[in-house]
Design an enzyme around this catalytic site. Structure first.
Site, PDB file in Angstrom:
ATOM      1  N   GLN A 369      43.328  42.595  29.748  1.00 13.84           N
ATOM      2  CA  GLN A 369      44.293  43.685  29.949  1.00 13.84           C
ATOM      3  C   GLN A 369      44.428  44.529  28.682  1.00 13.84           C
ATOM      4  OE1 GLN A 369      44.782  40.475  30.800  1.00 13.84           O
ATOM      5  NE2 GLN A 369      46.085  40.276  32.615  1.00 13.84           N
ATOM      6  N   GLN A 391      39.922  46.930  31.982  1.00 10.92           N
ATOM      7  CA  GLN A 391      40.944  46.307  32.833  1.00 10.92           C
ATOM      8  C   GLN A 391      42.315  46.933  32.553  1.00 10.92           C
ATOM      9  OE1 GLN A 391      40.936  42.033  32.861  1.00 10.92           O
ATOM     10  NE2 GLN A 391      42.851  41.865  33.994  1.00 10.92           N
ATOM     11  N   ASP A 392      43.015  47.310  33.653  1.00 13.71           N
ATOM     12  CA  ASP A 392      44.383  47.853  33.554  1.00 13.71           C
ATOM     13  C   ASP A 392      44.454  49.171  32.783  1.00 13.71           C
ATOM     14  OD1 ASP A 392      45.027  45.556  34.882  1.00 13.71           O
ATOM     15  OD2 ASP A 392      46.349  44.732  33.351  1.00 13.71           O
ATOM     16  N   ASP A 413      41.459  46.132  38.359  1.00 12.88           N
ATOM     17  CA  ASP A 413      42.846  46.583  38.597  1.00 12.88           C
ATOM     18  C   ASP A 413      43.185  47.821  37.778  1.00 12.88           C
ATOM     19  OD1 ASP A 413      42.929  44.196  40.031  1.00 12.88           O
ATOM     20  OD2 ASP A 413      43.907  43.102  38.411  1.00 12.88           O
ATOM     21  N   ARG A 481      43.737  45.024  45.462  1.00 16.96           N
ATOM     22  CA  ARG A 481      44.164  43.653  45.765  1.00 16.96           C
ATOM     23  C   ARG A 481      45.655  43.539  45.479  1.00 16.96           C
ATOM     24  NH1 ARG A 481      42.233  39.455  41.038  1.00 16.96           N
ATOM     25  NH2 ARG A 481      42.629  40.773  39.216  1.00 16.96           N
TER      26      ARG A 481
END
Length: 575
Positions: A369, A391-392, A413, A481
């Protein structure tokens, strides 16, 4: 050695034994008398309580936490005479006191020797900031209540937005301890935070009842949508492409060329401006400004973490364009930062707008993250910006946000959070991830079915980035998700390229949230848009109704027609 009682003691015991049966008999007869023949005076408190209980049970019907709701309402004097708006205000004021108590507890923890690691120190600091934000949001919601159903009807979307954010903040605080080795820290604060979130959740249901039929305490019913449908207010956009909450002046700002804009401050790496760093310019900007304050950031790479605090409202960042004005940093969770605090740029001040800027977190795919932009500001708009990470990447944390003509790059994500966020005419690019990783465009984080939050992707392109294209067969890519139980995302009128797996959506963990989420697709095109092999979860649907899809547009969802006009960002109000 055993001692015998004195003569005086023996005499007192004989009297007591003689009198005791008479006393017991009298008490027994008195009990029977009161049980079978209660006086009018004895009946009144009993009837009074049951009347209050009936009112509380009626008011709390439909809440997720009815026991807490009933016990809270019963603690208010003269409940039957109070209108429901007054009861909601009392509940929120009580919640505010609990927030202050939790904040004091976090302050004690922060000063204690038990908070040792950098990560734990950051996580506790996050909690203090988030609790302060929650207190302000609840305070604003109480002011909007106005003590009557008319005020609630007028300010309903505003109050739902504020209370939805207040719930999100508590869970964000707890998420900060996900990688902490001191699990007791999370345990010490979670009970109070859950209580706060549950009070706010119950208040949201009570709010619906008043907005629905203007009832007083004990009457009315909540909306029976189970949290599945998007609320009215998701995000209308006008014919010129801008939501209505942007004023005409702000629209002109966002549509005007850089050389046709008046700046209040200039940031330049070469020293030709007022400051050489963005952080200095933000600090120099006025607090609580009622007018738009423009900071022009000239071309260049600015290596810094920037935060626009809550007190810095109506601020604008204007750059020279994507790839020209670049803000870059590399905080990440592996190096001891929380996801919340890893952001290269964090926006908390309401009414923020930005144009022509690239914001990047360069930590790389192995650092997990690592946020580029985190936005926790209400009525925030971004036009022609780029957000780059893995990520993120883009953390749409809370409140109402709008993104137009923007690019977002990431892997896992990479658009996530629990705002009411609309991305319109944007490009979302999945990058090459680490081996054994999968790409997921979204991970929406709605914790409560009463929150008016979700991610709406409208008229966008979802595609593979340049580094993924030659190897896209080696990695699976999904639309989203469910990060949290009531995750809610819709993709409409967009071009979904063949990089997306035919199943479309990915489980988070087994069957978690598959029957409580809301994932919808409406009239998309492209090689990855075919829905015949999509997941068959109870919460997933192909949307066939323009009425249902219309709830996800800029106007209904984020009240776009009420505020985007002022920003100058173009928007389309409907489908």
């Amino acid at each position: 050695m055993e001692t015998r009682p004195s003569k005086h003691g023996r005499r007192r015991r004989r009297i007591l034994l003689a009198v005791l049966p008479i006393s017991l008999l009298a008490a027994f007869l008195l009990l029977i008398h009161h049980h079978h023949f209660p006086s009018r005076q004895a009946q009144l408190p009993h009837l009074h309580f049951h009347k209050h209980l009936a009112v509380a049970n009626s008011a709390c019907d439909g809440t997720l936490y009815p026991d807490l709701c009933v016990s809270t309402l019963l603690s208010f004097p003269d409940l039957t005479s109070k209108p429901l708006p007054t009861v909601i205000a009392a509940t929120l004021n009580l919640t505010g006191k609990e927030i202050r108590a939790s904040s004091a507890n976090c302050t004690r923890l922060q000063k204690s020797a038990r908070v040792k690691s950098h990560l734990d120190q950051v996580a506790v600091a996050d909690c203090l900031e988030l609790l302060d934000d929650s207190f302000s949001e609840i305070e604003s919601a109480v002011a909007d209540l106005g003590g009557n159903a008319t005020s609630i009807s007028k300010n309903y979307n505003e109050m739902r937005t504020l209370l939805s954010a207040a719930i999100t903040n508590q869970y964000t605080c707890l998420d900060g301890f996900a990688y902490s080795k001191a699990k007791y820290l999370r345990d010490e604060i979670k009970t109070n935070l859950y209580n706060i979130s549950r009070h706010v959740s119950n208040s949201l249901v009570l709010l619906k009842k008043v907005a629905g039929n203007g009832s007083s305490c004990g009457g009315g019913g909540a909306e029976e949508d189970g949290g599945r449908r998007f609320p009215s207010g998701f995000g209308e956009v006008g014919g010129d492409g801008f939501p209505s909450w942007l004023s005409r002046k702000d629209r002109r700002l966002l549509q005007a060329p850089v050389n046709g804009t008046r700046f209040d401050l200039v940031v330049a790496k070469d020293g030709t401006g007022n400051f050489t760093t963005i952080t200095e310019a933000v600090a120099a900007a006025p607090n609580s400004s009622n007018t738009r304050f423009v900071i022009y950031i000239k071309s260049g790479a600015y290596f810094e973490n920037v935060e626009v605090e809550k007190k810095k409202i109506n601020l604008m960042f204007l750059g020279d364009g994507i790839g020209k004005t670049v803000v870059k940093a590399n905080r990440n969770v592996v190096d001891g930062w929380t996801t919340f605090r890893s952001a290269t740029v964090a926006i908390v001040g309401n009414g923020f707008i930005a144009k022509g800027i690239t914001i990047e977190n360069s930590a790389g795919p192995s650092k997990h993250q690592a946020v580029a932009l985190r936005c926790s500001a209400d009525l925030a708009a971004f036009h022609q910006c780029s957000f780059v990470g893995y990520q993120d990447t883009l953390y749409v944390h809370s409140l109402r946000q709008f993104y137009r003509d923007c690019d977002v790059y990431g892997t896992v994500d990479f658009v996530f959070g629990n705002a009411a966020a609309v991305l319109q005419n944007c490009n979302l690019y999945a990058r090459k991830p680490n081996p054994n990783q999968r790409n997921i465009f979204t991970a929406q984080g709605r914790e409560d079915p009463n929150q008016n939050t979700g991610i709406s992707i409208h008229n966008c392109k979802l595609a593979a980035a340049a580094d993924l294209i030659p190897v896209k067969a080696q990695f699976r890519t999904y639309l989203g998700r469910p990060w949290k139980l009531y995750s809610r995302t819709v993709i409409m009128g967009s071009n979904i390229e063949d990089v997306v797996d035919p199943a479309g959506w990915l489980e988070w963990n087994g069957t978690f949230a598959l029957d409580t989420l809301y994932y919808g697709e409406y009239r998309n095109v492209g090689g990855g848009s075919n829905t015949t092999r999509r997941v068959t979860w109870p919460g997933y649907r192909v949307i066939n109704s323009s009425v249902e899809a219309g709830q996800f547009a800029v106007g209904p969802f984020i009240q776009g027609n009420e505020w985007l006009n002022s920003t100058g960002v173009p928007f389309s109000s409907g489908l």
